[in-house]
Design an enzyme around this catalytic site. Structure first.
Site, mmCIF file in Angstrom:
data_model
loop_
_atom_site.group_PDB
_atom_site.id
_atom_site.type_symbol
_atom_site.label_atom_id
_atom_site.label_comp_id
_atom_site.label_asym_id
_atom_site.label_seq_id
_atom_site.Cartn_x
_atom_site.Cartn_y
_atom_site.Cartn_z
ATOM 1 N N TYR A 167 0.825 -1.218 0.000
ATOM 2 C CA TYR A 167 0.000 0.000 0.000
ATOM 3 C C TYR A 167 0.857 1.265 0.000
ATOM 4 O O TYR A 167 0.365 2.360 -0.222
ATOM 5 C CB TYR A 167 -0.952 0.027 1.209
ATOM 6 C CG TYR A 167 -1.865 -1.176 1.342
ATOM 7 C CD1 TYR A 167 -2.065 -2.055 0.269
ATOM 8 C CD2 TYR A 167 -2.531 -1.442 2.531
ATOM 9 C CE1 TYR A 167 -2.888 -3.171 0.400
ATOM 10 C CE2 TYR A 167 -3.358 -2.548 2.662
ATOM 11 C CZ TYR A 167 -3.529 -3.408 1.600
ATOM 12 O OH TYR A 167 -4.345 -4.494 1.735
ATOM 13 N N HIS A 216 0.930 -11.643 2.165
ATOM 14 C CA HIS A 216 -0.192 -10.990 1.473
ATOM 15 C C HIS A 216 -0.908 -11.917 0.476
ATOM 16 O O HIS A 216 -2.116 -11.796 0.266
ATOM 17 C CB HIS A 216 0.338 -9.750 0.725
ATOM 18 C CG HIS A 216 -0.674 -8.671 0.549
ATOM 19 N ND1 HIS A 216 -0.342 -7.341 0.538
ATOM 20 C CD2 HIS A 216 -2.019 -8.684 0.374
ATOM 21 C CE1 HIS A 216 -1.422 -6.610 0.369
ATOM 22 N NE2 HIS A 216 -2.460 -7.407 0.268
ATOM 23 N N GLN A 254 -6.668 -13.509 5.916
ATOM 24 C CA GLN A 254 -7.463 -12.355 5.452
ATOM 25 C C GLN A 254 -7.885 -12.618 4.014
ATOM 26 O O GLN A 254 -7.027 -12.730 3.132
ATOM 27 C CB GLN A 254 -6.638 -11.072 5.559
ATOM 28 C CG GLN A 254 -7.453 -9.828 5.278
ATOM 29 C CD GLN A 254 -6.667 -8.533 5.442
ATOM 30 O OE1 GLN A 254 -6.512 -7.786 4.494
ATOM 31 N NE2 GLN A 254 -6.178 -8.253 6.637
ATOM 32 N N LYS A 277 -14.909 9.002 4.907
ATOM 33 C CA LYS A 277 -15.880 9.887 5.562
ATOM 34 C C LYS A 277 -16.019 9.573 7.051
ATOM 35 O O LYS A 277 -16.242 8.416 7.418
ATOM 36 C CB LYS A 277 -17.241 9.738 4.885
ATOM 37 C CG LYS A 277 -17.199 10.116 3.424
ATOM 38 C CD LYS A 277 -18.521 9.889 2.739
ATOM 39 C CE LYS A 277 -18.443 10.315 1.280
ATOM 40 N NZ LYS A 277 -17.510 9.487 0.479
HETATM 41 N N1 NAP Z 1 -5.459 -8.736 1.881
HETATM 42 C C1 NAP Z 1 -5.848 -8.281 0.717
HETATM 43 O O1 NAP Z 1 -5.479 -8.794 -0.355
HETATM 44 C C2 NAP Z 1 -6.794 -7.108 0.678
HETATM 45 C C3 NAP Z 1 -7.482 -6.791 -0.506
HETATM 46 C C4 NAP Z 1 -8.374 -5.718 -0.487
HETATM 47 C C5 NAP Z 1 -8.549 -4.979 0.672
HETATM 48 N N2 NAP Z 1 -7.839 -5.305 1.795
HETATM 49 C C6 NAP Z 1 -7.978 -4.501 3.031
HETATM 50 O O2 NAP Z 1 -9.336 -4.208 3.251
HETATM 51 C C7 NAP Z 1 -9.515 -2.786 3.327
HETATM 52 C C8 NAP Z 1 -10.880 -2.431 2.824
HETATM 53 O O3 NAP Z 1 -11.013 -2.831 1.465
HETATM 54 P P1 NAP Z 1 -12.154 -2.295 0.540
HETATM 55 O O4 NAP Z 1 -11.950 -0.833 0.304
HETATM 56 O O5 NAP Z 1 -12.279 -3.173 -0.656
HETATM 57 O O6 NAP Z 1 -13.396 -2.501 1.538
HETATM 58 P P2 NAP Z 1 -14.918 -2.258 1.665
HETATM 59 O O7 NAP Z 1 -15.150 -2.185 3.114
HETATM 60 O O8 NAP Z 1 -15.666 -3.291 0.884
HETATM 61 O O9 NAP Z 1 -15.220 -0.881 0.935
HETATM 62 C C9 NAP Z 1 -14.907 0.359 1.495
HETATM 63 C C10 NAP Z 1 -15.474 1.403 0.555
HETATM 64 O O10 NAP Z 1 -16.885 1.341 0.604
HETATM 65 C C11 NAP Z 1 -17.396 2.619 0.369
HETATM 66 N N3 NAP Z 1 -18.734 2.656 0.958
HETATM 67 C C12 NAP Z 1 -19.075 2.355 2.225
HETATM 68 N N4 NAP Z 1 -20.397 2.487 2.404
HETATM 69 C C13 NAP Z 1 -20.912 2.881 1.234
HETATM 70 C C14 NAP Z 1 -22.226 3.176 0.787
HETATM 71 N N5 NAP Z 1 -23.285 3.058 1.619
HETATM 72 N N6 NAP Z 1 -22.383 3.553 -0.486
HETATM 73 C C15 NAP Z 1 -21.330 3.656 -1.325
HETATM 74 N N7 NAP Z 1 -20.040 3.381 -0.969
HETATM 75 C C16 NAP Z 1 -19.850 2.992 0.301
HETATM 76 C C17 NAP Z 1 -16.418 3.535 1.059
HETATM 77 O O11 NAP Z 1 -16.428 4.759 0.344
HETATM 78 P P3 NAP Z 1 -16.298 6.200 1.078
HETATM 79 O O12 NAP Z 1 -14.826 6.466 1.188
HETATM 80 O O13 NAP Z 1 -16.983 7.102 0.120
HETATM 81 O O14 NAP Z 1 -16.967 6.080 2.392
HETATM 82 C C18 NAP Z 1 -15.087 2.821 0.915
HETATM 83 O O15 NAP Z 1 -14.332 3.322 -0.147
HETATM 84 C C19 NAP Z 1 -8.346 -2.216 2.524
HETATM 85 O O16 NAP Z 1 -8.039 -0.877 2.851
HETATM 86 C C20 NAP Z 1 -7.245 -3.162 2.934
HETATM 87 O O17 NAP Z 1 -6.739 -2.798 4.200
HETATM 88 C C21 NAP Z 1 -6.988 -6.358 1.815
#
Ligand code: NAP
Length: 303
Positions: free
Chosen positions: A51, A106, A159, A237
């Site tokens: 990241y 990862h 994860q 947010k």
């Molecule tokens: N280990 C891995 O390979 C891996 C892969 C992917 C992710 N991750 C980890 O998981 C974390 C989260 O991943 P993710 O971003 O995919 O997770 P997520 O929890 O599925 O999505 C988060 C996003 O959802 C949006 N959101 C939330 N509520 C919403 C709503 N009601 N309407 C529209 N949009 C909404 C948020 O936007 P706003 O900013 O506008 O609120 C935010 O950008 C990453 O930062 C990372 O740490 C790990």
């Protein structure tokens, strides 16, 4: 803290929800996002070498004034080449800490030259005290079996991608994790809202949300909690971050969870059918083109 803590198989505990920095970017923006998450009450930061914002996360955590033991830090070995010892030291330096709470490989393809060798290095850095707990990410059943065959220490966590549309597909990973006491961390649980809106999961999620006076994102996070997994999420947010934390108080009934699971399975089957239809159409198109080319070649030879 409504989300509480889960006990890992090494006896340590992990907060039930994490703020992830994957999309936080770099520089002041990333510092501000981590700062905001901590100030609303997140005490678990999920970052990774890949990241490229471990430094920013570390700076925000230092500036928060929180004692090291009051914040849970997960980071991940994300760079190929198998240098786990060098990578953890770089991560500790970037974060400005003496240890991380959880260190994950990862992705299985990064476990070089093989999973057994890479895992032995993870066990070594745990003994050295650089990491409290060791785990993996994106490991499938075969990867976990390969690891467990030679492991002295079982992974504390895996994860993985987990949301209702992939629940059926990921169920075998959840089953092997349960067998070995490996905690599942669910990332991208909000995909039914963010990337696949309009699918079958919307109906039960929206109905449950209005009954509980909650938002759909809160219901999806509560679904993760109901599955016994750690939710790894994020937001730019403040109000949404606050909502994520209070989602730990939402009590889904077994019928709620079953309705979301069933809708997720319907969506999964639809996706598979669409993918199959696309594949069949592609094969048919390639076949038709090959037939046309062969006929054209025959005609040219006859001229
Ligand atoms: N280990 C891995 O390979 C891996 C892969 C992917 C992710 N991750 C980890 O998981 C974390 C989260 O991943 P993710 O971003 O995919 O997770 P997520 O929890 O599925 O999505 C988060 C996003 O959802 C949006 N959101 C939330 N509520 C919403 C709503 N009601 N309407 C529209 N949009 C909404 C948020 O936007 P706003 O900013 O506008 O609120 C935010 O950008 C990453 O930062 C990372 O740490 C790990």
């Amino acid at each position: 803290m409504p989300w509480g803590e889960l006990t890992l198989n090494d006896g340590t505990t992990i907060p039930g929800i994490a703020f992830g920095t994957w999309t936080a970017g770099n520089g002041q923006n990333a510092i501000d996002q981590v700062d905001r998450a901590v100030s609303v009450g997140f005490d678990h930061i999920d970052t990774a070498q890949a990241y490229r914002n471990e430094q920013e996360a570390g700076q925000a955590l230092r500036e928060s004034g929180l004692a090291r033991e009051d914040i849970y830090i997960t980071t991940k070995f994300s760079v190929g080449g198998g240098d786990i010892e060098g990578s953890i030291q770089a991560s500790l330096d970037n974060l400005g800490v003496k240890y991380v709470d959880l260190y994950l490989i990862h992705h299985p393809r990064l476990a070089q030259p093989d999973i057994a060798t890479a895992w032995a290095k993870m066990e070594k850095i745990q003994v050295e005290g650089k990491v409290k707990s060791i785990g993996v990410s994106n490991f499938g059943v075969n990867d976990l079996e390969a690891l467990l065959a030679s492991a002295k220490v079982k992974p504390a966590a895996n994860q993985i991608l987990l949301h209702p549309y992939v629940y059926t597909q990921q169920a075998p990973i959840l089953a092997i994790a349960k067998l070995h006491g490996i905690v599942i961390e669910a990332y991208s649980a909000l995909i039914p809202i963010t990337h696949q809106p309009g699918g079958p999961v919307d109906k039960p999620v929206n109905e449950i949300a209005s009954r509980l006076d909650a938002t759909p994102d809160q219901v999806l996070l509560a679904w993760v909690k109901a599955k016994g997994a750690v939710a790894v999420t994020t937001s730019t947010k403040k109000s949404r971050l606050e909502g994520y934390l209070t989602a730990g108080d939402l009590l889904l009934t077994p019928a709620d969870v079953a309705a979301i699971d069933a809708a997720g399975a319907v969506g999964y089957r639809k996706q598979r059918t669409r993918a199959l239809v696309r594949r069949v159409a592609l094969v048919a198109l390639v076949g038709a083109l090959a037939f046309k080319a062969a006929s054209w070649a025959r005609n040219v030879r006859c001229m």
